[in-house]
Design a protein around this motif. Structure first.
Motif, PDB file in Angstrom:
ATOM      1  N   ARG A 182       0.776  -1.296  -0.239  1.00 12.35           N
ATOM      2  CA  ARG A 182      -0.021   0.170   0.121  1.00 12.35           C
ATOM      3  C   ARG A 182       1.021   0.872  -0.258  1.00 12.35           C
ATOM      4  N   TYR A 183       2.060   0.920   0.220  1.00 16.06           N
ATOM      5  CA  TYR A 183       3.133   2.131   0.957  1.00 16.06           C
ATOM      6  C   TYR A 183       3.102   2.335  -0.440  1.00 16.06           C
ATOM      7  N   ILE A 184       4.395   1.739  -1.441  1.00 16.75           N
ATOM      8  CA  ILE A 184       4.828   1.722  -2.536  1.00 16.75           C
ATOM      9  C   ILE A 184       3.310   2.077  -3.677  1.00 16.75           C
ATOM     10  N   SER A 185       2.799   1.968  -3.392  1.00 15.24           N
ATOM     11  CA  SER A 185       1.050   2.117  -4.097  1.00 15.24           C
ATOM     12  C   SER A 185       1.056   3.601  -4.431  1.00 15.24           C
ATOM     13  N   LEU A 186       1.262   3.834  -2.570  1.00 20.96           N
ATOM     14  CA  LEU A 186       0.503   5.839  -2.501  1.00 20.96           C
ATOM     15  C   LEU A 186       2.154   6.312  -3.468  1.00 20.96           C
ATOM     16  N   ILE A 187       2.905   5.648  -3.096  1.00 20.66           N
ATOM     17  CA  ILE A 187       4.330   7.000  -3.118  1.00 20.66           C
ATOM     18  C   ILE A 187       4.326   6.508  -5.179  1.00 20.66           C
ATOM     19  N   LEU A 188       3.734   5.133  -6.149  1.00 15.39           N
ATOM     20  CA  LEU A 188       4.120   5.415  -7.758  1.00 15.39           C
ATOM     21  C   LEU A 188       3.383   5.667  -7.885  1.00 15.39           C
ATOM     22  N   ARG A 189       1.433   5.829  -7.673  1.00 19.43           N
ATOM     23  CA  ARG A 189       0.564   6.399  -7.997  1.00 19.43           C
ATOM     24  C   ARG A 189       0.496   7.837  -7.515  1.00 19.43           C
ATOM     25  N   HIS A 190       0.740   8.131  -6.553  1.00 20.66           N
ATOM     26  CA  HIS A 190       0.608   9.511  -5.979  1.00 20.66           C
ATOM     27  C   HIS A 190       1.368  10.886  -5.329  1.00 20.66           C
ATOM     28  N   LYS A 191       2.447   9.905  -4.959  1.00 16.59           N
ATOM     29  CA  LYS A 191       3.515  10.473  -3.935  1.00 16.59           C
ATOM     30  C   LYS A 191       4.682   9.964  -3.899  1.00 16.59           C
ATOM     31  N   PRO A 192       5.234  10.714  -5.383  1.00 16.14           N
ATOM     32  CA  PRO A 192       7.206   9.889  -4.945  1.00 16.14           C
ATOM     33  C   PRO A 192       7.509  10.995  -3.711  1.00 16.14           C
ATOM     34  N   ASP A 193       7.470  12.104  -4.012  1.00 16.36           N
ATOM     35  CA  ASP A 193       7.852  13.062  -2.833  1.00 16.36           C
ATOM     36  C   ASP A 193       7.917  12.395  -1.713  1.00 16.36           C
ATOM     37  N   VAL A 194       6.979  11.771  -1.253  1.00 15.65           N
ATOM     38  CA  VAL A 194       7.154  11.132   0.310  1.00 15.65           C
ATOM     39  C   VAL A 194       8.145  10.906   0.710  1.00 15.65           C
ATOM     40  N   ILE A 195       9.146  10.270  -0.780  1.00 14.46           N
ATOM     41  CA  ILE A 195      10.369   9.377  -0.192  1.00 14.46           C
ATOM     42  C   ILE A 195      11.854  10.183  -1.457  1.00 14.46           C
ATOM     43  N   ASP A 196      11.092  11.339  -1.802  1.00 15.17           N
ATOM     44  CA  ASP A 196      12.252  11.957  -2.554  1.00 15.17           C
ATOM     45  C   ASP A 196      12.726  11.148  -3.704  1.00 15.17           C
ATOM     46  N   ILE A 197      11.175  10.754  -4.335  1.00 15.61           N
ATOM     47  CA  ILE A 197      12.142   9.665  -5.834  1.00 15.61           C
ATOM     48  C   ILE A 197      11.595  10.560  -6.433  1.00 15.61           C
ATOM     49  N   THR A 198      11.710  10.517  -8.054  1.00 17.33           N
ATOM     50  CA  THR A 198      10.567  11.448  -9.094  1.00 17.33           C
ATOM     51  C   THR A 198      10.520  10.121 -10.031  1.00 17.33           C
ATOM     52  N   VAL A 199       9.852  10.077 -10.417  1.00 20.02           N
ATOM     53  CA  VAL A 199       8.785   8.853 -11.422  1.00 20.02           C
ATOM     54  C   VAL A 199       8.545   9.812 -12.787  1.00 20.02           C
ATOM     55  N   ASP A 200       9.075   9.166 -13.501  1.00 18.91           N
ATOM     56  CA  ASP A 200       9.303   9.974 -14.996  1.00 18.91           C
ATOM     57  C   ASP A 200       7.857   9.836 -16.026  1.00 18.91           C
ATOM     58  N   GLU A 201       8.019  10.534 -17.498  1.00 19.83           N
ATOM     59  CA  GLU A 201       6.391  10.470 -18.120  1.00 19.83           C
ATOM     60  C   GLU A 201       5.634   9.363 -18.081  1.00 19.83           C
ATOM     61  N   HIS A 202       6.635   8.274 -18.017  1.00 18.81           N
ATOM     62  CA  HIS A 202       5.108   7.082 -18.172  1.00 18.81           C
ATOM     63  C   HIS A 202       5.165   6.159 -16.742  1.00 18.81           C
ATOM     64  N   GLY A 203       5.710   7.081 -15.551  1.00 16.72           N
ATOM     65  CA  GLY A 203       5.121   6.217 -14.301  1.00 16.72           C
ATOM     66  C   GLY A 203       6.278   5.473 -13.756  1.00 16.72           C
TER      67      GLY A 203
END
Length: 178
Positions: free
Chosen positions: A8-29
C-alpha cells in the motif's frame, strides 16, 4: 510490517506521492527500483527480494517491472500526470463500475468522472465491481454500455492487469444493477 502495508505504501508513492520518499517518476510512471527500495526502507523493511514478491503476489497486479527490473511502475490509478503507455482497445459490450451508495445521486446526474485520478476504472465482471464498491460503504454497481460508448467514439484503454480505463462515462451509458 507486513507485505500488504508495504505494498500500500509503494502504491501511494508510485501513484500519488513520489516526493514522500524523494524519488522521481518519469513521464511513463517509471521509478528507479534502487531509489524506491532505499526510500521505502526508511519506514518499511524492504529489499529486492521482498519487492519482487510484492509484485509477483499482488492480487490486483498493481505493479510492473521493466525488462531488466531496474524500473518499476504502478499499472494504473495515478493521480499524478503520467502516461503508462496504454493501448486503445475495443471494449466488451458491457463493463461494470462499483461505488458506494453515497455517490449514486451524483453519478445518476453527471455519470462517472475520474475525480482525483486520471481515468475512471471499470471491471470486466460484476463480482470485482462489488468488491470495489464495498470499499466505499454499501456497494452499488453500474453496468456500463461500453459497446455503445465505443461506437459513439469514446476511447477505452485496458491496463496490463485487465482494468478498463476511460476518461468519463456519461450517465446515459449507465444502468444500476439491482
Amino acid at each position: 510490517m507486513n507485505l500488504t502495508d508495504t505494498s500500500r505504501y509503494i502504491s501511494l508513492i508510485l501513484r500519488h506521492k513520489p516526493d514522500v520518499i524523494d524519488i522521481t517518476v518519469d513521464e511513463h510512471g517509471w521509478a528507479n527500483v534502487n531509489e524506491l527500495i532505499e526510500g521505502v526502507n526508511r519506514t518499511h523493511p524492504i529489499n529486492m527480494e521482498i519487492l519482487k514478491k510484492i509484485v509477483r503476489t499482488d492480487n490486483k497486479k498493481r505493479y510492473s517491472f521493466n525488462d531488466d527490473m531496474s524500473l518499476i511502475r504502478a499499472n494504473q490509478g495515478h493521480s499524478i500526470p503520467v502516461d503508462v503507455e496504454l493501448k486503445e482497445k475495443v471494449p466488451p459490450e458491457y463493463l461494470w463500475h462499483g461505488t458506494g451508495e453515497k455517490y449514486v445521486e451524483s453519478i445518476d446526474k453527471i455519470g462517472l468522472i475520474p475525480k482525483s485520478r486520471l481515468y475512471v476504472h471499470l471491471s470486466t465482471d460484476i463480482e470485482t465491481a462489488v468488491k470495489v464498491g464495498n470499499r466505499h460503504g454499501r456497494s452499488v454497481v453500474y453496468q456500463v454500455n461500453a459497446g455503445a460508448m465505443a461506437k459513439a467514439g469514446y476511447k477505452f484503454y485496458c491496463s496490463v492487469n485487465n482494468v478498463w480505463l476511460i476518461k468519463k462515462v456519461p450517465a446515459e451509458f449507465l444502468e444500476k444493477v439491482e
